[in-house]
Design a protein around this motif. Sequence first.
Motif, PDB file in Angstrom:
ATOM      1  N   PRO A 274      12.086  -6.622   7.591  1.00 20.05           N
ATOM      2  CA  PRO A 274      12.517  -6.345   6.213  1.00 20.05           C
ATOM      3  C   PRO A 274      11.882  -5.077   5.652  1.00 20.05           C
ATOM      4  O   PRO A 274      10.740  -4.745   5.960  1.00 20.05           O
ATOM      5  CB  PRO A 274      12.031  -7.575   5.436  1.00 20.05           C
ATOM      6  N   TYR A 275      12.652  -4.367   4.835  1.00 13.60           N
ATOM      7  CA  TYR A 275      12.137  -3.153   4.198  1.00 13.60           C
ATOM      8  C   TYR A 275      11.222  -3.464   3.032  1.00 13.60           C
ATOM      9  O   TYR A 275      10.558  -2.583   2.512  1.00 13.60           O
ATOM     10  CB  TYR A 275      13.250  -2.197   3.773  1.00 13.60           C
ATOM     11  N   GLY A 276      11.154  -4.720   2.621  1.00 15.21           N
ATOM     12  CA  GLY A 276      10.230  -5.115   1.568  1.00 15.21           C
ATOM     13  C   GLY A 276      10.930  -5.779   0.403  1.00 15.21           C
ATOM     14  O   GLY A 276      12.003  -5.349   0.002  1.00 15.21           O
ATOM     15  N   TYR A 277      10.325  -6.813  -0.128  1.00 14.61           N
ATOM     16  CA  TYR A 277      10.972  -7.580  -1.183  1.00 14.61           C
ATOM     17  C   TYR A 277      10.863  -6.929  -2.559  1.00 14.61           C
ATOM     18  O   TYR A 277      11.517  -7.362  -3.506  1.00 14.61           O
ATOM     19  CB  TYR A 277      10.445  -9.020  -1.217  1.00 14.61           C
ATOM     20  N   LYS A 278      10.057  -5.867  -2.687  1.00 18.70           N
ATOM     21  CA  LYS A 278       9.957  -5.138  -3.954  1.00 18.70           C
ATOM     22  C   LYS A 278      10.687  -3.791  -3.891  1.00 18.70           C
ATOM     23  O   LYS A 278      10.496  -2.937  -4.740  1.00 18.70           O
ATOM     24  CB  LYS A 278       8.495  -4.898  -4.318  1.00 18.70           C
ATOM     25  N   ALA A 279      11.522  -3.628  -2.887  1.00 17.46           N
ATOM     26  CA  ALA A 279      12.249  -2.367  -2.712  1.00 17.46           C
ATOM     27  C   ALA A 279      13.219  -2.160  -3.865  1.00 17.46           C
ATOM     28  O   ALA A 279      13.757  -3.129  -4.395  1.00 17.46           O
ATOM     29  CB  ALA A 279      12.995  -2.382  -1.383  1.00 17.46           C
ATOM     30  N   PRO A 280      13.466  -0.938  -4.257  1.00 15.17           N
ATOM     31  CA  PRO A 280      13.026   0.312  -3.653  1.00 15.17           C
ATOM     32  C   PRO A 280      11.690   0.831  -4.187  1.00 15.17           C
ATOM     33  O   PRO A 280      11.221   1.867  -3.734  1.00 15.17           O
ATOM     34  CB  PRO A 280      14.159   1.280  -3.995  1.00 15.17           C
ATOM     35  N   GLU A 281      11.087   0.124  -5.137  1.00 13.03           N
ATOM     36  CA  GLU A 281       9.818   0.609  -5.697  1.00 13.03           C
ATOM     37  C   GLU A 281       8.691   0.576  -4.664  1.00 13.03           C
ATOM     38  O   GLU A 281       7.895   1.508  -4.562  1.00 13.03           O
ATOM     39  CB  GLU A 281       9.414  -0.210  -6.928  1.00 13.03           C
ATOM     40  N   VAL A 282       8.624  -0.523  -3.904  1.00 15.36           N
ATOM     41  CA  VAL A 282       7.625  -0.670  -2.836  1.00 15.36           C
ATOM     42  C   VAL A 282       8.371  -1.062  -1.572  1.00 15.36           C
ATOM     43  O   VAL A 282       9.116  -2.049  -1.572  1.00 15.36           O
ATOM     44  CB  VAL A 282       6.559  -1.734  -3.184  1.00 15.36           C
ATOM     45  N   VAL A 283       8.196  -0.277  -0.517  1.00 17.73           N
ATOM     46  CA  VAL A 283       8.865  -0.545   0.760  1.00 17.73           C
ATOM     47  C   VAL A 283       7.828  -0.614   1.878  1.00 17.73           C
ATOM     48  O   VAL A 283       6.732  -0.078   1.757  1.00 17.73           O
ATOM     49  CB  VAL A 283       9.914   0.545   1.095  1.00 17.73           C
ATOM     50  N   ASN A 284       8.192  -1.294   2.943  1.00 19.37           N
ATOM     51  CA  ASN A 284       7.344  -1.304   4.131  1.00 19.37           C
ATOM     52  C   ASN A 284       7.516   0.013   4.867  1.00 19.37           C
ATOM     53  O   ASN A 284       8.635   0.510   5.016  1.00 19.37           O
ATOM     54  CB  ASN A 284       7.725  -2.456   5.060  1.00 19.37           C
ATOM     55  N   THR A 285       6.391   0.565   5.317  1.00 19.35           N
ATOM     56  CA  THR A 285       6.404   1.758   6.158  1.00 19.35           C
ATOM     57  C   THR A 285       5.736   1.407   7.479  1.00 19.35           C
ATOM     58  O   THR A 285       4.624   0.884   7.485  1.00 19.35           O
ATOM     59  CB  THR A 285       5.637   2.928   5.505  1.00 19.35           C
ATOM     60  N   VAL A 286       6.413   1.669   8.583  1.00 13.11           N
ATOM     61  CA  VAL A 286       5.825   1.500   9.918  1.00 13.11           C
ATOM     62  C   VAL A 286       5.303   2.872  10.329  1.00 13.11           C
ATOM     63  O   VAL A 286       6.076   3.836  10.431  1.00 13.11           O
ATOM     64  CB  VAL A 286       6.857   0.986  10.940  1.00 13.11           C
ATOM     65  N   ILE A 287       3.992   2.961  10.550  1.00 14.27           N
ATOM     66  CA  ILE A 287       3.381   4.237  10.904  1.00 14.27           C
ATOM     67  C   ILE A 287       3.688   4.580  12.363  1.00 14.27           C
ATOM     68  O   ILE A 287       3.442   3.779  13.264  1.00 14.27           O
ATOM     69  CB  ILE A 287       1.852   4.208  10.674  1.00 14.27           C
ATOM     70  N   GLU A 288       4.218   5.779  12.563  1.00 11.52           N
ATOM     71  CA  GLU A 288       4.450   6.303  13.911  1.00 11.52           C
ATOM     72  C   GLU A 288       3.410   7.361  14.263  1.00 11.52           C
ATOM     73  O   GLU A 288       2.920   7.393  15.391  1.00 11.52           O
ATOM     74  CB  GLU A 288       5.846   6.925  14.020  1.00 11.52           C
ATOM     75  N   ASN A 289       3.111   8.251  13.321  1.00 13.53           N
ATOM     76  CA  ASN A 289       2.233   9.384  13.591  1.00 13.53           C
ATOM     77  C   ASN A 289       1.132   9.454  12.541  1.00 13.53           C
ATOM     78  O   ASN A 289       1.418   9.637  11.358  1.00 13.53           O
ATOM     79  CB  ASN A 289       3.039  10.687  13.561  1.00 13.53           C
ATOM     80  N   PRO A 290      -0.115   9.335  12.966  1.00 13.76           N
ATOM     81  CA  PRO A 290      -1.221   9.437  12.014  1.00 13.76           C
ATOM     82  C   PRO A 290      -1.393  10.864  11.492  1.00 13.76           C
ATOM     83  O   PRO A 290      -1.079  11.836  12.179  1.00 13.76           O
ATOM     84  CB  PRO A 290      -2.449   9.025  12.831  1.00 13.76           C
ATOM     85  N   LYS A 291      -1.899  10.947  10.296  1.00 14.06           N
ATOM     86  CA  LYS A 291      -2.230  12.232   9.682  1.00 14.06           C
ATOM     87  C   LYS A 291      -3.112  13.042  10.632  1.00 14.06           C
ATOM     88  O   LYS A 291      -4.034  12.515  11.245  1.00 14.06           O
ATOM     89  CB  LYS A 291      -2.973  11.945   8.374  1.00 14.06           C
ATOM     90  N   GLY A 292      -2.813  14.340  10.779  1.00 14.71           N
ATOM     91  CA  GLY A 292      -3.602  15.235  11.616  1.00 14.71           C
ATOM     92  C   GLY A 292      -3.144  15.333  13.061  1.00 14.71           C
ATOM     93  O   GLY A 292      -3.553  16.237  13.785  1.00 14.71           O
ATOM     94  N   SER A 293      -2.267  14.454  13.487  1.00 19.85           N
ATOM     95  CA  SER A 293      -1.833  14.431  14.881  1.00 19.85           C
ATOM     96  C   SER A 293      -0.795  15.506  15.172  1.00 19.85           C
ATOM     97  O   SER A 293       0.030  15.848  14.338  1.00 19.85           O
ATOM     98  CB  SER A 293      -1.244  13.058  15.218  1.00 19.85           C
ATOM     99  N   ARG A 294      -0.829  16.047  16.408  1.00 12.79           N
ATOM    100  CA  ARG A 294       0.216  16.951  16.895  1.00 12.79           C
ATOM    101  C   ARG A 294       1.223  16.196  17.751  1.00 12.79           C
ATOM    102  O   ARG A 294       2.193  16.763  18.231  1.00 12.79           O
ATOM    103  CB  ARG A 294      -0.397  18.086  17.727  1.00 12.79           C
ATOM    104  N   LEU A 295       1.005  14.906  17.951  1.00 10.79           N
ATOM    105  CA  LEU A 295       1.924  14.102  18.743  1.00 10.79           C
ATOM    106  C   LEU A 295       3.113  13.690  17.892  1.00 10.79           C
ATOM    107  O   LEU A 295       2.972  13.360  16.726  1.00 10.79           O
ATOM    108  CB  LEU A 295       1.221  12.846  19.256  1.00 10.79           C
ATOM    109  N   LYS A 296       4.291  13.691  18.492  1.00 14.92           N
ATOM    110  CA  LYS A 296       5.485  13.170  17.831  1.00 14.92           C
ATOM    111  C   LYS A 296       5.834  11.880  18.544  1.00 14.92           C
ATOM    112  O   LYS A 296       6.383  11.875  19.650  1.00 14.92           O
ATOM    113  CB  LYS A 296       6.639  14.180  17.905  1.00 14.92           C
ATOM    114  N   ILE A 297       5.437  10.795  17.925  1.00 15.49           N
ATOM    115  CA  ILE A 297       5.654   9.463  18.475  1.00 15.49           C
ATOM    116  C   ILE A 297       6.812   8.834  17.732  1.00 15.49           C
ATOM    117  O   ILE A 297       6.896   8.942  16.509  1.00 15.49           O
ATOM    118  CB  ILE A 297       4.375   8.611  18.334  1.00 15.49           C
TER     119      ILE A 297
END
Length: 175
Positions: free
Chosen positions: A7-30
Amino acid sequence: MSLLDIPYGYKAPEVVNTVIENPKGSRLKIEYDRELSNFVLDRVHQTHLGSPSDYGFVPSTLDEDGDALDMLLISDDPMPMGLIVPTRVIGVMYMVDSGEVDNKLIGVPADDKHYDDIKSLDDVAEHWKHAVKHYFEHYKDLKGDIVEIKGFAGFDEAKVIFEECVERYDKEFKK
């Protein structure tokens, strides 16, 4: 169940779930791969630029580029790949990547008191916006791809993008 379909989140669109793919500072594209139900290294960026923010996707959405709607998460610390972060949406960055619309929602961790003062995109430092714009305009330079940043907009515009992406997902995957 694929992380793309949670689910994208029960408070959407104000609050949504985000699945992290790439951490801040990374040069990897995951990227999360639907068929493998796992994270896959798509590429290593060919420039020295590391991502200026955590980067992920909003599940149960589908953007015009065929991927889930992207999220730029403003945070102090890099978030680990695979973490699901409830994210308070504050705006959108309009982007065209190699001719394809590839917009990015912008948000802050919903339950992090450090970001209570950020109510809208206007509350975000101009330097952050310049850094993000610069990063996305140049992270594919050596690859030869052209990325255009068309501007930033607030929550009302982000809400429209989100709703379009939910509708597109529902048509594609809830047949």
